[in-house]
Design a protein around this motif. Structure first.
Motif, PDB file in Angstrom:
ATOM      1  N   SER A   1       2.829 -22.015  23.434  1.00 58.31           N
ATOM      2  CA  SER A   1       3.069 -23.211  22.622  1.00 58.31           C
ATOM      3  C   SER A   1       1.879 -23.514  21.722  1.00 58.31           C
ATOM      4  N   GLU A   2       0.720 -22.942  22.028  1.00 56.31           N
ATOM      5  CA  GLU A   2      -0.490 -23.192  21.244  1.00 56.31           C
ATOM      6  C   GLU A   2      -0.861 -22.046  20.308  1.00 56.31           C
ATOM      7  N   CYS A   3      -0.362 -20.860  20.594  1.00 54.02           N
ATOM      8  CA  CYS A   3      -0.845 -19.670  19.890  1.00 54.02           C
ATOM      9  C   CYS A   3       0.308 -18.897  19.256  1.00 54.02           C
ATOM     10  N   GLU A   4       0.294 -18.826  17.930  1.00 57.52           N
ATOM     11  CA  GLU A   4       1.291 -18.058  17.191  1.00 57.52           C
ATOM     12  C   GLU A   4       0.635 -16.826  16.582  1.00 57.52           C
ATOM     13  N   ALA A   5       1.413 -15.765  16.467  1.00 62.02           N
ATOM     14  CA  ALA A   5       0.883 -14.503  15.964  1.00 62.02           C
ATOM     15  C   ALA A   5       1.840 -13.886  14.965  1.00 62.02           C
TER      16      ALA A   5
ATOM     17  N   SER B   1       0.813  -1.213   0.000  1.00 62.15           N
ATOM     18  CA  SER B   1       0.000   0.000   0.000  1.00 62.15           C
ATOM     19  C   SER B   1       0.851   1.270   0.000  1.00 62.15           C
ATOM     20  N   GLY B   2       1.988   1.208  -0.701  1.00 61.36           N
ATOM     21  CA  GLY B   2       2.829   2.390  -0.841  1.00 61.36           C
ATOM     22  C   GLY B   2       3.662   2.740   0.371  1.00 61.36           C
ATOM     23  N   ARG B   3       3.689   1.851   1.377  1.00 54.79           N
ATOM     24  CA  ARG B   3       4.487   2.097   2.576  1.00 54.79           C
ATOM     25  C   ARG B   3       5.259   0.835   2.940  1.00 54.79           C
ATOM     26  N   VAL B   4       6.206   1.005   3.865  1.00 52.22           N
ATOM     27  CA  VAL B   4       7.019  -0.116   4.330  1.00 52.22           C
ATOM     28  C   VAL B   4       6.577  -0.479   5.748  1.00 52.22           C
ATOM     29  N   TRP B   5       6.457  -1.784   5.982  1.00 55.92           N
ATOM     30  CA  TRP B   5       5.956  -2.273   7.275  1.00 55.92           C
ATOM     31  C   TRP B   5       6.956  -3.241   7.889  1.00 55.92           C
ATOM     32  N   ARG B   6       7.188  -3.105   9.171  1.00 54.28           N
ATOM     33  CA  ARG B   6       7.952  -4.097   9.910  1.00 54.28           C
ATOM     34  C   ARG B   6       7.050  -5.294  10.166  1.00 54.28           C
ATOM     35  N   LEU B   7       7.621  -6.489  10.105  1.00 50.14           N
ATOM     36  CA  LEU B   7       6.832  -7.710  10.292  1.00 50.14           C
ATOM     37  C   LEU B   7       7.582  -8.659  11.213  1.00 50.14           C
ATOM     38  N   GLU B   8       6.878  -9.161  12.218  1.00 50.83           N
ATOM     39  CA  GLU B   8       7.445 -10.159  13.121  1.00 50.83           C
ATOM     40  C   GLU B   8       6.429 -11.271  13.337  1.00 50.83           C
ATOM     41  N   CYS B   9       6.929 -12.495  13.336  1.00 45.40           N
ATOM     42  CA  CYS B   9       6.110 -13.665  13.676  1.00 45.40           C
ATOM     43  C   CYS B   9       6.585 -14.163  15.034  1.00 45.40           C
ATOM     44  N   VAL B  10       5.661 -14.285  15.969  1.00 48.86           N
ATOM     45  CA  VAL B  10       6.031 -14.630  17.346  1.00 48.86           C
ATOM     46  C   VAL B  10       5.131 -15.742  17.869  1.00 48.86           C
ATOM     47  N   ALA B  11       5.714 -16.589  18.708  1.00 51.36           N
ATOM     48  CA  ALA B  11       4.940 -17.615  19.406  1.00 51.36           C
ATOM     49  C   ALA B  11       4.538 -17.044  20.763  1.00 51.36           C
ATOM     50  N   LEU B  12       3.246 -16.736  20.914  1.00 53.61           N
ATOM     51  CA  LEU B  12       2.774 -16.186  22.183  1.00 53.61           C
ATOM     52  C   LEU B  12       2.781 -17.260  23.267  1.00 53.61           C
TER      53      LEU B  12
END
Length: 219
Positions: free
Chosen positions: A204-208, A191-202
Motif C-alpha cells: 500500500s506504500e510502495c508502487e513500482a 531505443s529501437g526495441r519494444v519493451w513490456r511495461l507493467e505498473c504494480v503496487a508492491l
C-alpha cells in the motif's frame, strides 16, 4: 520476479559494509543524506545475497559495479563466470528497495516514491516528458494529484531506461509510455526495441514500474 523490502526490515545491514568494493564505498560517500546512503547499502546487500544463493558462493566473491547513472553489473571470479546469471535491475527510494529479476531478458525496475510538487517540477516536466505526458500531469486539480501522476509516469520512464541498459544516456523525452488514448501502455518503443511495461503496487506504500524486452517466445 521482484524482490522488495523496507530497509528497516533488514538485519545486520551495516555489517554488510565489509562486502563493499572500493568503487561501491566511494559511491556510498557521495550520498548527501543518511537515508539515501542507507537505501544504497541495503540494495547492494539484497543483490549480493540473492546472487550468492543463486551461484552457491559467498557474498564477498561477488563484485557489483557502482558507476553513477550506469546500470550495475556483476563482476565474478573466473571460477563462477561460466554460470548462467539472470538479468537484474535495482531501485531504492525513501526506505524501500526492489530488485527485478528475469532469467534471460533485459529488465528494469523503478520505485521512486517522493518528490515535491513545485514550479521546478513543472519546469522539469518539459525536459523529460512528451507534450502529451506533461499535459496529463497538468490536468490534475491539486498538488498531490500532480505529484502522484508525475511519479507514475517517471517510474515507467525510468524502468524502460534501465531496461535498455542506457539509463540517462537515453533521453526520457525521446519515447512515450502512453498509448494514443493517453493511458499507460503495456508495450513501449524505445531505443529501437519494444519493451513490456507493467505498473504494480508492491504494498500500500510502495508502487513500482517494471519493464523488460518484449519477445513473443517469452510471453
Amino acid at each position: 520476479m521482484i524482490l522488495y523490502a523496507q530497509t528497516t526490515e533488514l538485519n545486520d545491514l551495516h555489517s554488510h559494509r565489509r562486502y563493499l568494493n572500493s568503487e561501491e564505498s566511494e559511491r556510498l560517500k557521495l550520498f548527501r543524506s543518511t537515508e539515501a546512503a542507507h537505501d544504497f547499502l541495503a540494495a547492494r546487500m539484497l543483490t549480493r545475497l540473492f546472487h550468492a544463493r543463486w551461484l552457491s558462493c559467498n557474498p564477498d566473491e561477488i563484485r557489483i559495479t557502482a558507476r553513477e547513472h550506469c546500470k550495475p553489473e556483476l563482476i565474478l571470479p573466473e571460477g563462477l563466470r561460466t554460470r548462467d546469471l539472470p538479468c537484474f535491475s535495482i531501485s531504492h527510494s525513501a526506505g524501500w528497495i526492489a530488485i527485478a529479476i528475469h532469467r534471460e531478458l533485459p529488465i528494469g525496475v523503478d520505485i521512486e516514491l517522493s518528490t515535491t510538487c513545485s514550479r521546478e517540477l513543472l519546469d522539469t516536466m518539459r525536459q523529460i516528458y512528451t507534450p502529451t505526458e506533461a499535459a496529463l500531469v497538468a490536468t490534475e486539480h491539486d498538488d498531490e494529484g500532480r505529484r502522484r501522476r508525475f511519479l507514475t509516469l517517471w517510474r515507467a520512464k525510468e524502468a524502460v531506461m534501465k531496461a535498455t541498459g542506457l539509463g540517462f544516456a537515453l533521453p526520457p523525452i525521446s519515447f512515450t509510455v502512453l498509448d494514443v488514448d493517453g493511458k499507460m501502455n503495456s508495450t513501449v518503443d524505445a531505443s529501437g526495441r519494444v519493451w513490456r511495461l507493467e505498473c504494480v503496487a508492491l504494498t500500500s506504500e510502495c508502487e513500482a514500474a517494471c519493464a523488460w524486452e518484449h519477445r513473443a517466445s517469452s510471453e
